[in-house]
Design a protein around this motif. Structure first.
Motif, PDB file in Angstrom:
ATOM      1  N   ASN A 410       0.471 -96.672  70.852  1.00  6.39           N
ATOM      2  CA  ASN A 410       1.934 -96.669  70.972  1.00  6.39           C
ATOM      3  C   ASN A 410       2.494 -95.280  71.261  1.00  6.39           C
ATOM      4  O   ASN A 410       3.703 -95.057  71.131  1.00  6.39           O
ATOM      5  CB  ASN A 410       2.566 -97.258  69.716  1.00  6.39           C
ATOM      6  CG  ASN A 410       2.485 -98.770  69.703  1.00  6.39           C
ATOM      7  OD1 ASN A 410       3.220 -99.448  70.419  1.00  6.39           O
ATOM      8  ND2 ASN A 410       1.564 -99.311  68.923  1.00  6.39           N
ATOM      9  N   PHE A 411       1.616 -94.333  71.616  1.00  6.37           N
ATOM     10  CA  PHE A 411       2.080 -93.048  72.150  1.00  6.37           C
ATOM     11  C   PHE A 411       2.821 -93.346  73.448  1.00  6.37           C
ATOM     12  O   PHE A 411       2.319 -94.078  74.309  1.00  6.37           O
ATOM     13  CB  PHE A 411       0.883 -92.136  72.412  1.00  6.37           C
ATOM     14  CG  PHE A 411       1.247 -90.774  72.940  1.00  6.37           C
ATOM     15  CD1 PHE A 411       1.324 -89.687  72.087  1.00  6.37           C
ATOM     16  CD2 PHE A 411       1.490 -90.565  74.295  1.00  6.37           C
ATOM     17  CE1 PHE A 411       1.630 -88.417  72.564  1.00  6.37           C
ATOM     18  CE2 PHE A 411       1.805 -89.303  74.788  1.00  6.37           C
ATOM     19  CZ  PHE A 411       1.873 -88.227  73.912  1.00  6.37           C
ATOM     20  N   ALA A 412       4.034 -92.790  73.603  1.00  8.06           N
ATOM     21  CA  ALA A 412       4.829 -93.134  74.790  1.00  8.06           C
ATOM     22  C   ALA A 412       5.798 -92.014  75.137  1.00  8.06           C
ATOM     23  O   ALA A 412       6.086 -91.130  74.320  1.00  8.06           O
ATOM     24  CB  ALA A 412       5.592 -94.437  74.541  1.00  8.06           C
ATOM     25  N   GLU A 413       6.305 -92.084  76.338  1.00 10.46           N
ATOM     26  CA  GLU A 413       7.317 -91.144  76.797  1.00 10.46           C
ATOM     27  C   GLU A 413       8.607 -91.358  76.013  1.00 10.46           C
ATOM     28  O   GLU A 413       8.993 -92.499  75.726  1.00 10.46           O
ATOM     29  CB  GLU A 413       7.584 -91.339  78.285  1.00 10.46           C
ATOM     30  CG  GLU A 413       8.626 -90.389  78.858  1.00 10.46           C
ATOM     31  CD  GLU A 413       8.913 -90.633  80.329  1.00 10.46           C
ATOM     32  OE1 GLU A 413       9.745 -89.902  80.886  1.00 10.46           O
ATOM     33  OE2 GLU A 413       8.306 -91.557  80.898  1.00 10.46           O
ATOM     34  N   LEU A 414       9.242 -90.272  75.624  1.00 15.64           N
ATOM     35  CA  LEU A 414      10.512 -90.338  74.908  1.00 15.64           C
ATOM     36  C   LEU A 414      11.657 -90.309  75.915  1.00 15.64           C
ATOM     37  O   LEU A 414      11.794 -89.363  76.689  1.00 15.64           O
ATOM     38  CB  LEU A 414      10.629 -89.164  73.933  1.00 15.64           C
ATOM     39  CG  LEU A 414      11.948 -89.030  73.148  1.00 15.64           C
ATOM     40  CD1 LEU A 414      12.213 -90.269  72.311  1.00 15.64           C
ATOM     41  CD2 LEU A 414      11.917 -87.788  72.260  1.00 15.64           C
ATOM     42  N   THR A 415      12.479 -91.355  75.885  1.00  9.16           N
ATOM     43  CA  THR A 415      13.587 -91.452  76.842  1.00  9.16           C
ATOM     44  C   THR A 415      14.943 -91.621  76.174  1.00  9.16           C
ATOM     45  O   THR A 415      15.970 -91.478  76.831  1.00  9.16           O
ATOM     46  CB  THR A 415      13.361 -92.642  77.798  1.00  9.16           C
ATOM     47  OG1 THR A 415      13.241 -93.848  77.016  1.00  9.16           O
ATOM     48  CG2 THR A 415      12.099 -92.452  78.632  1.00  9.16           C
ATOM     49  N   GLU A 416      14.971 -91.936  74.854  1.00  8.84           N
ATOM     50  CA  GLU A 416      16.255 -92.188  74.194  1.00  8.84           C
ATOM     51  C   GLU A 416      17.101 -90.914  74.139  1.00  8.84           C
ATOM     52  O   GLU A 416      16.689 -89.908  73.551  1.00  8.84           O
ATOM     53  CB  GLU A 416      16.036 -92.690  72.761  1.00  8.84           C
ATOM     54  CG  GLU A 416      15.365 -94.046  72.678  1.00  8.84           C
ATOM     55  CD  GLU A 416      13.863 -93.945  72.486  1.00  8.84           C
ATOM     56  OE1 GLU A 416      13.308 -94.738  71.699  1.00  8.84           O
ATOM     57  OE2 GLU A 416      13.235 -93.065  73.116  1.00  8.84           O
TER      58      GLU A 416
END
Length: 478
Positions: A410-416
């Motif tokens: 669940n490592f993912a790009e941060l977009t919020e």
């Protein structure tokens, strides 16, 4: 046999005489296993590691201030010949510490909690005192000699060998006494050095009250008999008396406090955790600057530093860490990681993590008593190789495999936007517009009810204290 043992003992006594040195502060003989040159070299070698661990706080005025005051105090100390360095490091923890040879560090957390220059100067003198009295060198020497004596005892007496663990614990408690003595001596030196450059050293005693209240509010009170530092309440009376004595010695009829000047200096300092360096919210770790996120297992404790983010369950039966691994590609990074941690690969495969290329590796580290098994995902994102490593024993691996995998996959790009744009809290210095209680002033400046006591401690005051018009106070804003 007895003859040889007696000869060996005499040789040991002669050896100890060779390691005696005159203490710069007391003038007495100390047993030290390190020359001054070695002491200086140890500090110089350790300084880069400290800066790598915490980072230097980016505030030119604050760095100049600690250097200026530190050098002035070093000049009147018992070891003015050393080349001292004074630095503010980027940590929210309330702490100050010194390395052998002249290296002194204050965290931004402790800088935020001082309320005048005199409080700062007293603690600065305390840390310089650890260096001038060679406390760290003495403790290392005592520890080394004790360990040597314990090992020798085990060789001579099989019965003693069976008590090795208990004796080791006992040695720790034995040297705790010396730690307290060192702290008391450094308190005395802090009073002396700060008084000699014109400050009111009784203010250092007032700061001990701030420390005590901070410990109580955070639930981190340390029992007196288990702490190397004397209890803050006990230190208060002692330091106040010492300060009055030194005022008479130095004829300080108007000793400096420097409240307003200090508060203006720290106006804008980052307070608490800096979200730009990563923060946890609702069991998710976010890093706004590097723009990634991943979940933290429920109930796990965590610790963040510029070099590594670590997570572990309360029982310590496993852990995970995130760090960067050098390498032009994933394969090179994987080889570097295996080599650095002395890991033997069991299996590996190429995977994709939320659209990002990655390698998943299971590897073992064989120890004398057991086998440590790891699951590592090395993820390529933004020209960096991120390593998320889960570590436990081979016997426990299957129990933790799903927990490890869930975090890594669940490592993912941060977009919020609200996470990317999160700003740190900063201390703001206000001028009280009209006389009122501290509680009223804080509430008028949008400090929430559940944080009122926190900011009373931060200002070194009680909520019921009356604050006069024109007084400078600390509040926070983003």
């Amino acid at each position: 046999m007895k003859k040889y043992m007696f000869s060996a003992a005499m040789a040991g006594v002669l050896l100890l005489f060779n390691f005696c040195a005159t203490n710069p502060v007391t003038g007495k003989k100390d047993i030290v296993l390190m020359s001054e040159e070695q002491e200086i070299a140890l500090g110089a070698q350790s300084d880069p590691a400290v800066l790598a661990q915490f980072g230097l706080y980016e505030d030119k005025a604050l760095q100049q201030f600690i250097q200026q005051k530190g050098q002035a105090m070093a000049a009147v100390s018992h070891r003015p010949n050393l080349k001292y360095e004074f630095k503010v490091v980027d940590s929210p923890v309330i702490n100050a510490f010194a390395l052998p040879g002249g290296y002194v560090y204050f965290t931004r957390g402790i800088m935020a909690h001082f309320n005048n220059e005199a409080q700062f100067a007293g603690v600065l003198g305390h840390e310089i005192g650890h260096i001038t009295a060679r406390h760290s060198v003495q403790q290392q020497s005592k520890s080394t000699l004790a360990q040597l004596g314990l090992i020798t005892g085990m060789i001579i007496s099989p019965e003693l060998a069976q008590m090795g663990n208990e004796l080791s614990q006992g040695l720790g408690l034995l040297f705790l006494k010396f730690g307290r003595d060192d702290e008391r001596e450094s308190d005395e030196l802090g009073v002396e050095y700060s008084s000699k450059i014109g400050y009111d050293a009784s203010q250092m005693a007032d700061f001990f009250q701030t420390l005590q209240r901070q410990q109580e509010s955070s639930g981190q009170m340390i029992p007196d008999f288990l702490s190397t530092h004397p209890n803050p309440a006990d230190r208060y009376a002692t330091v106040h008396k010492l300060a009055e004595d030194w005022k008479k010695k130095e004829n300080l009829t108007n000793a400096k406090v420097g409240r307003d000047s200090y508060l203006k200096l720290i106006d804008g300092i980052v307070y608490g955790e800096d979200p730009r360096q990563g923060f946890v919210e609702n069991s998710v770790f976010y890093h706004p600057e590097l723009k990634f996120k991943f979940p933290v297992p429920s109930g796990w404790a965590y610790q963040n530093s510029p070099q590594v983010f670590q997570m572990a369950p309360q029982d310590g039966s496993a852990m995970m860490n995130l760090m960067l691994v050098p390498g032009d590609n994933l394969e090179a990074a994987a080889q570097t990681l295996l080599k650095n941690f002395n890991l033997e690969p069991v299996e590996s495969k190429s995977v994709t993590v939320n659209g990002l290329p990655a390698i998943a590796v299971v590897a073992d580290q064989k120890q004398e008593q057991q086998v440590i098994r790891t699951l590592t995902y090395i993820i390529r994102y933004g020209n960096y190789n991120y390593s998320l490593m889960g570590i436990t024993t081979a016997n426990n691996f299957n129990n933790y495999f799903q927990t490890f995998s869930n975090t890594m996959q669940n490592f993912a790009e941060l977009t919020e936007p609200d996470k990317l744009n999160r700003k740190p809290e900063r201390i703001r210095i206000i001028t009280v517009p009209q006389s009122a209680t501290l509680s009223q002033v804080l509430q008028n400046n949008n400090i929430k009810q559940d944080r009122l006591e926190e900011f009373a401690v931060l200002n070194g005051m009680q909520l019921s204290d009356r604050v006069e018009k024109g007084t400078l106070l600390k509040v926070v804003s983003q």
